[in-house]
Design a protein around this motif. Structure first.
Motif, short mmCIF file in Angstrom:
data_model
loop_
_atom_site.label_atom_id
_atom_site.label_comp_id
_atom_site.label_asym_id
_atom_site.label_seq_id
_atom_site.Cartn_x
_atom_site.Cartn_y
_atom_site.Cartn_z
N SER A 192 9.33 11.57 -13.23
CA SER A 192 10.65 11.24 -13.40
C SER A 192 11.72 11.17 -12.22
CB SER A 192 11.27 11.67 -14.78
OG SER A 192 11.50 13.15 -14.38
N ASP A 193 11.37 12.19 -11.39
CA ASP A 193 11.92 12.27 -10.01
C ASP A 193 11.73 11.27 -9.11
OD1 ASP A 193 13.15 14.79 -10.90
OD2 ASP A 193 11.65 15.94 -10.00
N LEU A 194 10.66 10.55 -8.98
CA LEU A 194 10.34 9.51 -8.33
C LEU A 194 11.11 8.21 -8.76
CD1 LEU A 194 6.44 10.03 -7.70
CD2 LEU A 194 8.49 10.15 -5.80
N ARG A 195 10.74 8.10 -10.13
CA ARG A 195 11.46 6.92 -10.78
C ARG A 195 13.22 6.75 -10.37
NH1 ARG A 195 7.53 8.39 -14.76
NH2 ARG A 195 9.13 9.08 -16.32
N LYS A 196 13.68 8.32 -10.71
CA LYS A 196 15.19 8.08 -10.79
C LYS A 196 15.43 8.01 -9.15
CE LYS A 196 18.76 11.67 -11.17
NZ LYS A 196 19.21 13.05 -11.64
N VAL A 252 0.82 -1.09 -0.15
CA VAL A 252 -0.09 0.05 0.04
C VAL A 252 0.76 1.21 -0.23
CG1 VAL A 252 -1.65 1.24 1.38
CG2 VAL A 252 -1.88 -1.23 1.19
N ILE A 253 1.76 1.39 1.01
CA ILE A 253 2.82 2.46 0.84
C ILE A 253 3.61 2.52 -0.56
CG2 ILE A 253 4.58 1.60 2.09
CD1 ILE A 253 3.35 4.88 2.74
N GLY A 254 3.73 1.46 -1.07
CA GLY A 254 4.50 1.47 -2.21
C GLY A 254 3.71 2.19 -3.49
N GLU A 255 2.26 1.94 -3.33
CA GLU A 255 1.35 2.74 -4.35
C GLU A 255 1.42 3.99 -4.09
OE1 GLU A 255 -0.23 1.54 -6.80
OE2 GLU A 255 0.76 -0.29 -6.67
N ALA A 256 1.43 4.68 -2.79
CA ALA A 256 1.43 5.90 -2.35
C ALA A 256 2.87 6.56 -2.81
CB ALA A 256 1.08 6.22 -0.80
N ALA A 257 4.00 5.62 -2.70
CA ALA A 257 5.15 6.13 -3.00
C ALA A 257 5.32 6.47 -4.67
CB ALA A 257 6.19 5.24 -2.68
N LYS A 258 4.51 5.93 -5.55
CA LYS A 258 4.47 5.98 -6.98
C LYS A 258 3.87 7.51 -7.35
CE LYS A 258 3.70 1.11 -8.14
NZ LYS A 258 2.77 0.35 -8.63
N LEU A 259 3.24 7.91 -6.12
CA LEU A 259 2.49 9.31 -6.36
C LEU A 259 3.24 10.58 -5.60
CD1 LEU A 259 -1.20 8.04 -6.01
CD2 LEU A 259 0.34 8.35 -8.06
N ASN A 260 4.07 10.29 -4.55
CA ASN A 260 4.44 11.02 -3.63
C ASN A 260 5.80 10.77 -3.26
OD1 ASN A 260 4.61 12.26 -0.54
ND2 ASN A 260 3.24 13.44 -1.66
N MET A 261 6.70 11.90 -3.05
CA MET A 261 7.86 11.74 -2.56
C MET A 261 8.22 11.54 -1.38
SD MET A 261 11.13 11.61 -4.09
CE MET A 261 11.08 12.44 -5.48
N ALA A 262 7.38 12.29 -0.26
CA ALA A 262 7.44 11.84 0.94
C ALA A 262 7.06 10.44 1.50
CB ALA A 262 6.48 12.79 1.69
N CYS A 263 6.13 9.90 0.74
CA CYS A 263 6.05 8.54 0.90
C CYS A 263 7.03 7.64 0.22
CB CYS A 263 4.45 8.43 0.11
SG CYS A 263 3.09 9.09 0.95
N LEU A 264 7.68 8.05 -0.72
CA LEU A 264 8.84 7.10 -1.20
C LEU A 264 9.92 7.02 -0.16
CD1 LEU A 264 10.32 5.39 -3.17
CD2 LEU A 264 10.94 7.57 -4.43
N LYS A 265 10.16 8.15 0.51
CA LYS A 265 11.31 8.62 1.44
C LYS A 265 10.94 7.61 2.60
CE LYS A 265 14.31 11.72 3.76
NZ LYS A 265 14.36 10.58 5.09
N THR A 266 9.58 7.70 3.19
CA THR A 266 9.33 6.96 4.49
C THR A 266 9.57 5.35 3.82
OG1 THR A 266 7.74 8.40 4.94
CG2 THR A 266 7.32 6.43 5.73
N LEU A 267 8.97 4.87 2.79
CA LEU A 267 9.03 3.50 2.35
C LEU A 267 10.53 3.16 2.52
CD1 LEU A 267 8.18 0.71 1.31
CD2 LEU A 267 8.39 1.92 -1.02
N MET A 268 11.36 3.81 1.87
CA MET A 268 13.07 3.71 2.04
C MET A 268 13.58 3.55 3.36
SD MET A 268 13.79 5.59 -1.64
CE MET A 268 15.68 4.97 -1.71
N ASP A 269 13.19 4.48 4.16
CA ASP A 269 13.51 4.49 5.55
C ASP A 269 13.17 3.34 6.26
OD1 ASP A 269 14.82 6.95 5.14
OD2 ASP A 269 13.34 8.08 6.10
N LEU A 270 11.85 3.08 6.15
CA LEU A 270 11.27 1.55 6.78
C LEU A 270 12.24 0.64 6.39
CD1 LEU A 270 7.66 2.05 6.40
CD2 LEU A 270 8.80 1.80 8.35
#
Length: 667
Positions: free
Chosen positions: A380-384, A315-333
């Motif tokens: 592209s920023d999220l993908r990179k 679920v948080i991975g789906e949010a990370a496809k749309l939001n940079m803060a969620c991506l950072k949270t996922l990677m920190d976890l």
């Protein structure tokens, strides 16, 4: 790619051989009965057609049957709605799924195309209550093919990979229906799956070298165990008892940290991930607060109830496809998770108490999620960022070379693909931890599929070039056979004659091949769970049950609307002078939704803070008591030594008695 399947074959043959004809016959009769109730046309794909297609040796008849099978394929594609994401008047998913699973019994390209169509449909189709009978039938058919056909082969086939991927999607959908409480009337269907699940539990010796297959098998077994215990009120017999007892102990310890949902306890981590996804969808300003609370529950990733953790990452991975803060949270976890478990295992702490055999499932799940973010994120920023990371990784990319002969091991800085690749490749060895080689395996396996997915895409040429360089180094310099197997299995799964390591780009025509990743199921799951956990955020809550529409309501819709309009009561301020007009305009839907979400989050956060304060107070009191005991023991040791040396029982700061002083003066 070959693995010899030894003594398990005879065991599985005895379990499953008596079920095929009886179950297929019963399922066929049940489906015919259900179709007659919904006035759908009968199947034209019969058992006779399948037998003729597989056994014919006449070239003319073979060509005729192949042409007929292609017509069936085209009709199934239309019923599945592959071009419209499973929507449209011509789409009827239960019928189409059943026809496709029958068509998948034909050999050759028809079987491959039918399984590819079924996988794509299960990935993007919406949830509907009327799908459950067909889902159970497809689940039974897939499990039969795995246990009674695939297990008897002496080598690993690409069809087994497709079957386990389809089984994962089916049981993921069944688990969502289970959370909604819709499996109460399907206990008989669960019972029919039991022999196959018992046989599937013996597959560890077959698939433990192939995490891409074994993770799907473990997910099927875990969801089945939970649904079996909750719906049938009986202990599962196809899961080891030791794991079941440990699972119960951990659940009892963390009971106050979980939400009860239809008899199943949903962890705080999953709840906050769904809340974060809802904030991203509704553009809520509460997102930062939700992510802060989510990070505070990072230790729940180390709990043995890994099913909730896997769903939370999805679920948080789906949010990370749309939001940079969620991506950072996922990677920190995941960074914290990897650092914690590897440090614990290296130190050898608590290895006799806790079982670490499931940690690899979380790591492998994350490698698939981060690969999907690299491909399907909206910017592209999220993908990179998902591929390279947040930090300046120029130096990291220079170090990321398997040609280096230095024995220095890299440190885990963040959970991007390149950082994880560098970290795992530096720690790989024959005696390395299971998490290390499976994480490395998952990265290489998904990178091969990413390279295949990006073929012919000129906009993603830079990303594909970096993926190709990374894979080329792995192919040339990595000697570990487990990692080489990841490359071979990914190529066999794609069934692509083109070598992904060639230096020229290949133009791939549209709609060729299969879906290598799940593009939509994560979004479907997150959307459904958000409506289940936060129904107040959506005015029009869509239930999974199909609404019953009566004939007279469909026939005369206009008359019904006119009668309702006449019942509307109008009044003016002159008639009700006490009524006061608001000073400010009424809040819109999103403002109301944000307030409701904030109330829910604050309520649960306050409860959790109270629980934490109580636990901290108990912990401090216990520590203080232990310190007092230690001081008393230490003082007694000092006094004992003083008595041995000075032959005195008085304390160092006490004066002796007067009689003793006089005697000392006389002496």
């Amino acid at each position: 790619m070959s693995v010899h399947k030894s003594s398990i074959i005879s065991k599985l043959g005895v379990i499953c051989s008596s079920y095929r004809e009886e179950l297929l016959k019963q399922n066929y009769e049940n489906l015919d009965r259900e179709k007659s109730q919904v006035s759908r046309p009968s199947f034209s794909i019969t058992n006779e057609f399948i037998l003729r297609f597989n056994q014919t040796q006449d070239p003319a008849e073979e060509e005729e049957l192949l042409e007929q099978a292609r017509k069936y394929i085209l009709r199934c594609k239309r019923k599945l709605g592959l071009k419209t994401l499973g929507s449209g008047r011509h789409v009827h998913l239960p019928t189409a799924w059943t026809e496709v699973i029958y068509l998948a019994q034909c050999k050759g390209k028809i079987q491959d195309e039918a399984l590819n169509m079924l996988y794509a449909s299960l990935d993007h189709a919406s949830f509907g209550y009327d799908q459950l009978p067909a889902l159970f039938f497809v689940a039974e058919s897939i499990l039969y093919r795995l246990c009674c056909d695939a297990f008897k082969k002496t080598f690993l086939y690409s069809v087994e990979i497709k079957l386990t991927k389809i089984g994962y999607l089916i049981f993921l959908r069944l688990f969502v229906f289970f959370l909604h409480g819709h499996l109460e009337s399907f206990k008989e269907h669960l019972l029919r799956l039991h022999p196959y699940l018992y046989a599937l539990s013996s597959s560890e010796e077959l698939y433990h070298k192939y995490p891409n297959i074994f993770s799907n098998v473990q997910f099927i077994l875990k969801t089945s165990e939970i649904m079996w215990k909750r719906e049938l009120l009986s202990e599962s017999v196809f899961i080891p008892v030791e794991n079941e007892e440990d699972f119960g102990k951990i659940n009892s310890d963390t009971e106050h940290l979980q939400f009860n949902l239809g008899g199943y306890k949903v962890s705080h981590l999953l709840w906050h991930c769904v809340a974060a996804w809802s904030c991203v969808q509704n553009n809520s300003p509460q997102l930062s607060k939700v992510l802060k609370h989510l990070i505070s529950h990072k230790m729940q990733l180390q709990k043995e109830c890994w099913l909730d953790s896997a769903l939370a990452l999805l679920v948080i991975g789906e949010a990370a496809k749309l939001n940079m803060a969620c991506l950072k949270t996922l990677m920190d976890l995941v960074t914290d998770f990897l650092s914690s478990i590897l440090s614990i295992q290296i130190q050898g702490e608590c290895c006799n108490v806790h079982d670490f055999s499931w940690y690899w499932i979380i790591v492998y799940t994350y490698t698939t999620i981060i690969a999907e973010i690299c491909l399907y994120a909206v910017t592209s920023d999220l993908r990179k960022t998902a591929f390279i990371g947040f930090c300046d990784c120029k130096s990291s990319r220079k170090k990321n070379s398997l040609m280096s002969t230095s024995e220095e091991q890299a440190e885990l800085q963040e959970a991007s693909i390149l950082s994880l690749f560098e970290y795992f490749s530096s720690k790989i060895s024959d005696n390395c931890d299971q998490v290390v080689w499976i994480g490395y395996y998952g990265l290489v396996y998904n990178l091969v599929k990413m390279s295949w997915e990006l073929q012919g895409d000129e906009e993603q040429y830079g990303l594909r070039n970096m993926i190709w360089q990374t894979l080329q180094k792995t192919k040339d310099y990595e000697k570990d056979t487990r990692i080489q197997n990841a490359i071979n299995i990914a190529q066999a799964e794609l069934n692509d004659p083109t070598d992904p390591f060639t230096r020229y780009s290949t133009k791939v025509p549209p709609h060729v091949g299969e879906e290598v990743f799940s593009k939509y199921i994560g979004w479907r799951i997150a959307n459904t769970l958000s409506k289940l956990l936060f129904p107040s955020l959506d005015v029009h809550v869509v239930t999974l049950k199909k609404p019953v529409i009566k004939y007279h309501q469909r026939k005369y819709p206009n008359e019904k609307q006119e009668s309702m309009k006449k019942r509307v009561i109008h009044f003016t301020l002159r008639e009700y002078p006490v009524l006061e007009l608001p000073m400010f305009p009424y809040p819109d839907f999103f403002t109301k939704a944000d307030k409701e979400l904030a109330k829910i989050i604050d309520h649960h956060w306050q409860k959790e803070m109270e629980i934490r304060q109580k636990e901290e107070a108990m912990y401090e009191a216990k520590e203080l008591h232990n310190k007092e005991i230690e001081k008393e023991i230490h003082f007694q040791e000092i006094m004992k030594k003083r008595e041995e040396k000075l032959h005195k029982k008085t304390k160092p700061y006490e004066l002796p008695l007067r009689a003793e002083v006089i005697s000392l003066e006389r002496k």
